[in-house]
Each structure stands twice: as C-alpha cells, then as structure tokens.
Design a protein around this motif. Structure first.
Motif, PDB file in Angstrom:
ATOM      1  N   GLU A 237       0.811  -1.218   0.000  1.00  0.00           N
ATOM      2  CA  GLU A 237       0.000   0.000   0.000  1.00  0.00           C
ATOM      3  C   GLU A 237       0.846   1.271   0.000  1.00  0.00           C
ATOM      4  N   LEU A 238       2.162   1.136   0.051  1.00  0.00           N
ATOM      5  CA  LEU A 238       3.009   2.336   0.059  1.00  0.00           C
ATOM      6  C   LEU A 238       2.890   3.084  -1.273  1.00  0.00           C
ATOM      7  N   PRO A 239       2.843   4.425  -1.239  1.00  0.00           N
ATOM      8  CA  PRO A 239       2.797   5.204  -2.481  1.00  0.00           C
ATOM      9  C   PRO A 239       3.996   4.888  -3.365  1.00  0.00           C
ATOM     10  N   THR A 240       3.781   4.927  -4.671  1.00  0.00           N
ATOM     11  CA  THR A 240       4.842   4.576  -5.626  1.00  0.00           C
ATOM     12  C   THR A 240       6.068   5.460  -5.471  1.00  0.00           C
ATOM     13  N   ALA A 273       5.225  -7.469   5.016  1.00  0.00           N
ATOM     14  CA  ALA A 273       4.123  -8.408   4.831  1.00  0.00           C
ATOM     15  C   ALA A 273       3.081  -7.764   3.943  1.00  0.00           C
ATOM     16  N   THR A 274       2.311  -8.594   3.280  1.00  0.00           N
ATOM     17  CA  THR A 274       1.257  -8.064   2.422  1.00  0.00           C
ATOM     18  C   THR A 274       0.219  -9.128   2.133  1.00  0.00           C
ATOM     19  N   THR A 280       1.659  -9.561  -9.357  1.00  0.00           N
ATOM     20  CA  THR A 280       0.749  -8.910 -10.299  1.00  0.00           C
ATOM     21  C   THR A 280       0.932  -7.402 -10.263  1.00  0.00           C
ATOM     22  N   ALA A 281       1.115  -6.836  -9.067  1.00  0.00           N
ATOM     23  CA  ALA A 281       1.309  -5.393  -8.941  1.00  0.00           C
ATOM     24  C   ALA A 281       2.564  -4.938  -9.693  1.00  0.00           C
ATOM     25  N   VAL A 282       3.597  -5.757  -9.682  1.00  0.00           N
ATOM     26  CA  VAL A 282       4.824  -5.421 -10.418  1.00  0.00           C
ATOM     27  C   VAL A 282       4.547  -5.418 -11.921  1.00  0.00           C
ATOM     28  N   ARG A 283       3.831  -6.443 -12.389  1.00  0.00           N
ATOM     29  CA  ARG A 283       3.521  -6.520 -13.818  1.00  0.00           C
ATOM     30  C   ARG A 283       2.666  -5.342 -14.268  1.00  0.00           C
TER      31      ARG A 283
END
Length: 455
Positions: A237-240, A273-274, A280-283
């Motif tokens: 959830e950290l901002p990009t 942790a997540t 998928t978020a990386v892709r």
C-alpha cells in the motif's frame, strides 16, 4: 519430527527423498496427553489403557476396551472402523461405523480428540519447536515455519512474510527479530493506515517547518528501529514515489528526513508483509520490481489455520489462559477443530475472548454453549444436548457505570454479540460512534473482523 511421544511401526524415513506420511495426532485437551502415532502398513487398534494393547492406548474411561481400528485402505488412504464401542466413534462431527480418513480429519473417541494428518516429509528433515517461542503449535506446517525462521533470522536479509488475513504475520516478524540477536527495537507499522501524504515523514522523519503543521522535528520509524527490526505490514500500500526511497534505505542503509539535506545511516532489518499479489502489482507497474526483488529475496509463507487443525486446540488454550483459570471442554475443542477459520488465528482469538466472557458469567468451563451456533452445530445432536449455562447476564452486556470504560474482553464480546455494528455498540454504551472507534484503536481491535460473514 521431534516429538517425545511419537510411536510408529517402522522408523521415519531417512535420506534425501520425500515420503508421504500419515499420522494420528492426539490433542492435549480434557486430561489427554499429546502424542503422535506414525502410520505404516499395519492396522492400529485404539483402546482403553489397561484393557488393550497397541500404539494408541488411551487413558480415557469413556473409551471401550477395543474401541476402533484404523487400517490401510485403497489408493493409499486409511480408514477407521468402530469396534462396536459403547460411546461410538465420531468423524468430523458425525457418528460413524466406518469412514475414510483425509488430511485434517477430526476423530472423537470418548473424551479424546485425534487429528489425522498427511504430510510430505523429507528424509533429512529435523523439525523441532524452539523452547522459548511465542508461536504456538507443533504441526508439520508450524514446525516448518519455525525451521524457516531459524534459517533466516540471524541473516541480514529482508524478509517478505505472506499469508491470509489473521494468520499472525506480525507475530512471525517478531519471532524473526527475537531470534536475530539484534539489540534494537522491534517497530511495527501498518502502511495501509498511514495517510499517503504523511508516509515519507512517518518512515524517514522530518525537520521542523518541513511542511504545514510540522512545528517540531521527528526522527521517524527507521531511526526508532536503528539496530533492530522494522516490520512494514501491508507494504504493497506504500505510495509509488516512496518506494524508491525505501529501496535506497534497504540497499544502502541511508535515509533523509523530509526537509533535510543531510543523509543519515541506519542499521535496520526490514521485514515486510502483504495480502496483495505483489507479482501482479509489479507486472501492472503499481509496485517497483527492484524493490519487490529486494524485499522478496526470502519469502516465508504462514500456513492458514485450517491446514493445521492439530494446532487449533493448543492455540485456543493459549488464548483462554488470558482469561483466568478457565478450561476448555473436549466438546468445545472438537467444535473449534472442525471450523474452517476463514479469519485464521485472529478469528479464533476473538471467538475465544467472547466465549470466555460467557463462560465466566456462568462460572463454568468454556463449553459448546458458549460458542457461536455456527461452530457448535457441527456436532449435530450432541450440540443440541449440550447443557446451557445458567441464565446470567455477561458483564459486557451490562450498562457501564458513569465514566467507566469496558475492558478489551467486554468490548470484544459486545462486538461479537452485535456483529460489529458500531452504531448499535455505541447505543448500548450510550456513547457516540467515535468513542467506540477510539476504544477499538486503544485495544488494537480489528472492527472489520466482526463485520464479516464469519461467526
């Protein structure tokens, strides 16, 4: 497995290969002694101590001399057959004459619970529970979790802890820190709960005047964890734009407070942790690939509770110990073991907290009647025949004295009773809803866990 009470008709496998092993795990409840029987190719007779011979002789007056027989069946399965016992044999809550066993099958004979477990074991595995751990459980998945923690704890590597909601990822992070030998503090932060515009300041600190309202400087969480461990829960959830700065901190140990031109070096071990699928978020370019690769260099998967039913009773007893001298009956333990626990350990904790309030009000041990109906009904007619507690009003349901605050257990019980409806809870206590939210924050209570579809 390392277990002082293991018996088997042949030695466990040795070598580098793997073997699928079937085990019977006797659950320590109601006076029963924990034990493990490794099934080989020979039938296993279950009977009462002093009247039967075999690897599973139990000290239980409600078990018949020759109570049940477990024997190999077709396709590598095992079956259990009742031997015309006086009190019957129950499999997954139902009385049976004969039944096939699967992984996680819960068997009830007399006042004794037995869980059938199937596991792939390597011949060279040495699995054991550390003597001073806070992680409860000695199932095969739990033992493997302990082993993984032991391998990585003392290494200067970031760790990514994965698992369903409520499995205890923060407790795993604490265990990694405790076994790491690091002398600094363990600091935990929920990244999803930080306002995006404050996330950088929260992690890396700020100088006075760095932004509106920053009347004083702050060191931030990385400095607070210097020499120790920083646990970043829900790191996805950290901002990009903050992810690049986190990567620099991980790669070089360098941070810079908001509004400062000075770089500061810190020695911080990061465990993240997540629940999000970071692959998928990386892709999808929602999470930096380089940060993900650094965080995920070592992954630990925390098993869900339904995959280790032989641990459920021990965890429930640990939670129950927080509520005085209450004991857990075998009926209640059986119902707990049969539940699927979508909310995992967190759900079990809140169910025990609410049930303990009811049991204390009735001045009885925690029994079926104190559990939610959705759990108790798994025992069928035996649940209907369970003696209800004397009519008494639990402390949580009584009005508060003026200016008083409910205890954590009382607030959990009323949230359970009212299905997490904050408006109803506020009305009950004669408070506004914000007060309920403040109490929940003070006690670290997840209100959302009471509003789901679980009992």
């Amino acid at each position: 497995m390392t277990d002082p009470h293991v018996t088997a008709s042949s030695p466990p496998p040795r070598g580098v290969g793997t073997l699928r092993v079937h085990m019977l795990r006797v659950v320590a409840v109601g006076g029963a002694r924990a034990a493990t029987v490794v099934l080989d190719r020979e039938p296993v007779a279950i009977g009462r101590m002093g009247a039967a011979k075999g690897p599973l002789v139990l000290d239980d007056s409600e078990i018949s001399r020759q109570h049940a027989l477990i024997e190999p069946g077709a396709h590598g399965r095992w079956t259990i057959t009742d031997q015309r016992s006086r009190n019957g044999t129950f499999v997954d809550g139902r009385r049976v004459e004969r039944a096939e066993l699967a992984h996680g099958t819960v068997i009830r004979i007399g006042k004794t619970l037995v869980v059938h477990v199937e596991a792939e074991l390597r011949g060279d595995e040495r699995l054991a529970v550390p003597s001073d751990t806070r992680l409860v459980g000695d199932s095969v998945p739990a033992l493997r979790l302990h082993s993984e923690i032991g391998l990585v704890a003392a290494k200067p590597l970031p760790v990514l802890v994965l698992g369903e909601t409520g499995v205890g990822k923060e407790l795993v992070a604490e265990e990694i820190h405790r076994r790491s030998g690091r002398t600094g503090a363990f600091i935990a932060v929920n990244c999803a709960a930080i306002a995006p515009e404050l996330a950088e300041s929260e992690l890396f600190g700020h100088v006075a005047g760095a932004f509106t309202g920053a009347t004083r400087g702050s060191d931030g969480l990385f400095v607070a964890a210097d020499g120790g461990t920083l646990f970043l829960d829900e790191v996805g959830e950290l901002p990009t734009d903050l992810q690049a700065k986190l990567l620099r901190a991980l790669a070089n140990g360098e941070i810079r407070a908001v509004g400062s031109s000075t770089v500061r070096t810190v020695d911080v071990r990061v465990v993240a942790a997540t629940l999000r699928d970071l692959d998928t978020a990386v892709r999808q370019d929602r999470f930096r690939a380089d940060l993900f690769n650094r965080l995920a260099g070592w992954r630990i998967e925390v098993p869900p509770l339904r995959d280790r039913r032989d641990d459920i009773t021990a965890i429930a007893i640990r939670f129950l110990s927080r509520h005085g001298s209450l004991a857990l009956t075998c009926d209640a333990a059986e119902a707990l073991a049969l539940h699927d626990w979508a909310g995992n350990v967190r759900e079990l904790e809140r169910v025990i907290a609410a049930a303990a309030v009811r049991a204390q009000a009735a001045r009885l041990d925690l029994d079926l009647a104190h559990l939610p109906h959705a759990l108790a009904h798994r025992l069928g007619d035996r649940a209907a025949a369970s003696t209800p507690p004397p009519l008494a009003v639990p402390a949580a349901l009584l009005p508060l004295a003026a200016g008083a605050t409910p205890t954590r257990d009382e607030l959990c019980a009323i949230l359970e009773t009212m299905s997490g409806n904050v408006a109803r809870v506020a009305e009950h206590y004669g408070k506004d809803r914000q007060q309920i939210y403040r109490w929940a924050k003070r006690y670290d209570i997840d209100l959302g866990a009471y509003r789901d579809d679980d009992p």
